[in-house]
Design a protein around this motif. Structure first.
Motif, PDB file in Angstrom:
ATOM      1  N   HIS A  24      51.309  23.096  50.406  1.00 34.96           N
ATOM      2  CA  HIS A  24      51.752  21.844  51.039  1.00 34.96           C
ATOM      3  C   HIS A  24      53.033  21.309  50.385  1.00 34.96           C
ATOM      4  O   HIS A  24      53.953  20.870  51.074  1.00 34.96           O
ATOM      5  CB  HIS A  24      50.622  20.805  50.967  1.00 34.96           C
ATOM      6  CG  HIS A  24      51.056  19.407  51.232  1.00 34.96           C
ATOM      7  ND1 HIS A  24      51.505  18.981  52.469  1.00 34.96           N
ATOM      8  CD2 HIS A  24      51.139  18.320  50.420  1.00 34.96           C
ATOM      9  CE1 HIS A  24      51.838  17.696  52.391  1.00 34.96           C
ATOM     10  NE2 HIS A  24      51.631  17.276  51.154  1.00 34.96           N
ATOM     11  N   HIS A  53      55.948  15.377  44.956  1.00 32.67           N
ATOM     12  CA  HIS A  53      55.380  14.132  45.490  1.00 32.67           C
ATOM     13  C   HIS A  53      53.865  13.993  45.332  1.00 32.67           C
ATOM     14  O   HIS A  53      53.349  12.888  45.329  1.00 32.67           O
ATOM     15  CB  HIS A  53      55.804  13.927  46.955  1.00 32.67           C
ATOM     16  CG  HIS A  53      54.970  14.674  47.948  1.00 32.67           C
ATOM     17  ND1 HIS A  53      55.191  15.989  48.272  1.00 32.67           N
ATOM     18  CD2 HIS A  53      53.895  14.285  48.674  1.00 32.67           C
ATOM     19  CE1 HIS A  53      54.308  16.371  49.172  1.00 32.67           C
ATOM     20  NE2 HIS A  53      53.498  15.363  49.429  1.00 32.67           N
ATOM     21  N   ASP A  54      53.156  15.108  45.243  1.00 34.96           N
ATOM     22  CA  ASP A  54      51.685  15.017  45.132  1.00 34.96           C
ATOM     23  C   ASP A  54      51.176  15.453  43.758  1.00 34.96           C
ATOM     24  O   ASP A  54      50.010  15.855  43.624  1.00 34.96           O
ATOM     25  CB  ASP A  54      51.020  15.882  46.219  1.00 34.96           C
ATOM     26  CG  ASP A  54      50.845  15.138  47.535  1.00 34.96           C
ATOM     27  OD1 ASP A  54      50.921  13.893  47.544  1.00 34.96           O
ATOM     28  OD2 ASP A  54      50.606  15.801  48.565  1.00 34.96           O
ATOM     29  N   HIS A  91      56.053   7.328  49.649  1.00 37.92           N
ATOM     30  CA  HIS A  91      55.312   8.158  50.617  1.00 37.92           C
ATOM     31  C   HIS A  91      53.885   7.649  50.752  1.00 37.92           C
ATOM     32  O   HIS A  91      53.198   7.940  51.726  1.00 37.92           O
ATOM     33  CB  HIS A  91      55.382   9.656  50.269  1.00 37.92           C
ATOM     34  CG  HIS A  91      54.211  10.227  49.523  1.00 37.92           C
ATOM     35  ND1 HIS A  91      54.095  10.175  48.161  1.00 37.92           N
ATOM     36  CD2 HIS A  91      53.094  10.872  49.966  1.00 37.92           C
ATOM     37  CE1 HIS A  91      52.969  10.767  47.778  1.00 37.92           C
ATOM     38  NE2 HIS A  91      52.346  11.190  48.860  1.00 37.92           N
ATOM     39  N   GLU A 112      56.285  15.186  54.616  1.00 34.64           N
ATOM     40  CA  GLU A 112      54.997  15.639  54.071  1.00 34.64           C
ATOM     41  C   GLU A 112      53.887  15.501  55.110  1.00 34.64           C
ATOM     42  O   GLU A 112      52.934  16.263  55.108  1.00 34.64           O
ATOM     43  CB  GLU A 112      54.669  14.919  52.759  1.00 34.64           C
ATOM     44  CG  GLU A 112      54.097  13.547  52.886  1.00 34.64           C
ATOM     45  CD  GLU A 112      52.636  13.485  52.501  1.00 34.64           C
ATOM     46  OE1 GLU A 112      52.091  14.465  51.961  1.00 34.64           O
ATOM     47  OE2 GLU A 112      52.030  12.447  52.772  1.00 34.64           O
TER      48      GLU A 112
HETATM   49 FE   LIG Z   1      51.660  15.295  50.331  1.00 37.40          FE
END
Ligand SMILES: [Fe+2]
Length: 186
Positions: A24, A53-54, A91, A112
């Motif tokens: 992802h 980002h994650d 986000h 995303e």
């Molecule tokens: Fe994500």
């Protein structure tokens, strides 16, 4: 500073279990790079934001109000460029009760989010290969509320806030993910 791509990948291996989450973030990176090119922004900066980002997802998956804030702490300590940290928090703007401000903030959110719709659409193709997927299938699935219900269509439509019409955003995103099909194992 902006972490190098290889440094970002080391961080990912450190914080994320191998598997779908890693794919992802790679998909998000590819779309972010394509969007940066389209809008005349710094491709590496946007790509790194996509990759990272994650980073705290394993830790915050049941605590949405912390998602992004833990990453902020990790990246601040490393002296990471503020605009990356801001986009990462943005986000998750709804849960953190903050606002999206920059083009990168909006881009990261829509990028995303569309990855999930593209993967889900690929997996209902007969050969389950992203190379076979047509943009019109993504457009059709976008309108089907019962399909991939976890994918928030409103967040995908935020692409329009950065001047990219939905149809073009779908084309750009699909092409970007097709470009890294082997990394995505799709
Ligand atoms: Fe994500």
């Amino acid at each position: 500073m902006v972490p190098t791509r290889s440094h970002a990948l080391i961080l990912i291996d450190q914080y994320l279990k191998p598997g779908s989450l890693k794919k992802h973030v790679l998909a998000t990176e590819a779309i972010m790079r394509a969007l940066a090119r389209r809008l005349g922004h710094n491709e590496d900066l946007w790509g790194i934001a996509g990759l990272l980002h994650d980073l705290d997802y394993e830790e915050t998956k049941d605590k949405p109000q912390r998602h992004g804030l833990v990453t902020e702490n990790i990246l601040k300590e490393k002296g990471t460029e503020e605009s990356i940290i801001q986009a990462i928090k943005a986000h998750n703007a709804e849960s953190l009760n903050i606002e999206r401000k920059t083009e990168m903030d909006y881009a990261l959110t829509c990028a995303e989010t569309i990855t999930g719709l593209i993967v889900a659409t690929t997996l209902v193709y007969p050969d389950k290969k992203i190379a076979s997927v047509k943009p019109k299938s993504i457009r059709k699935r976008m309108k089907e509320k019962a399909f991939a219900q976890g994918v928030n269509r409103d967040l995908i439509r935020l692409c329009e806030k950065i001047g990219i019409p939905l149809d073009e955003f779908i084309d750009i995103s699909l092409r970007a993910m097709q470009g890294i099909a082997s990394d995505l194992e799709l």
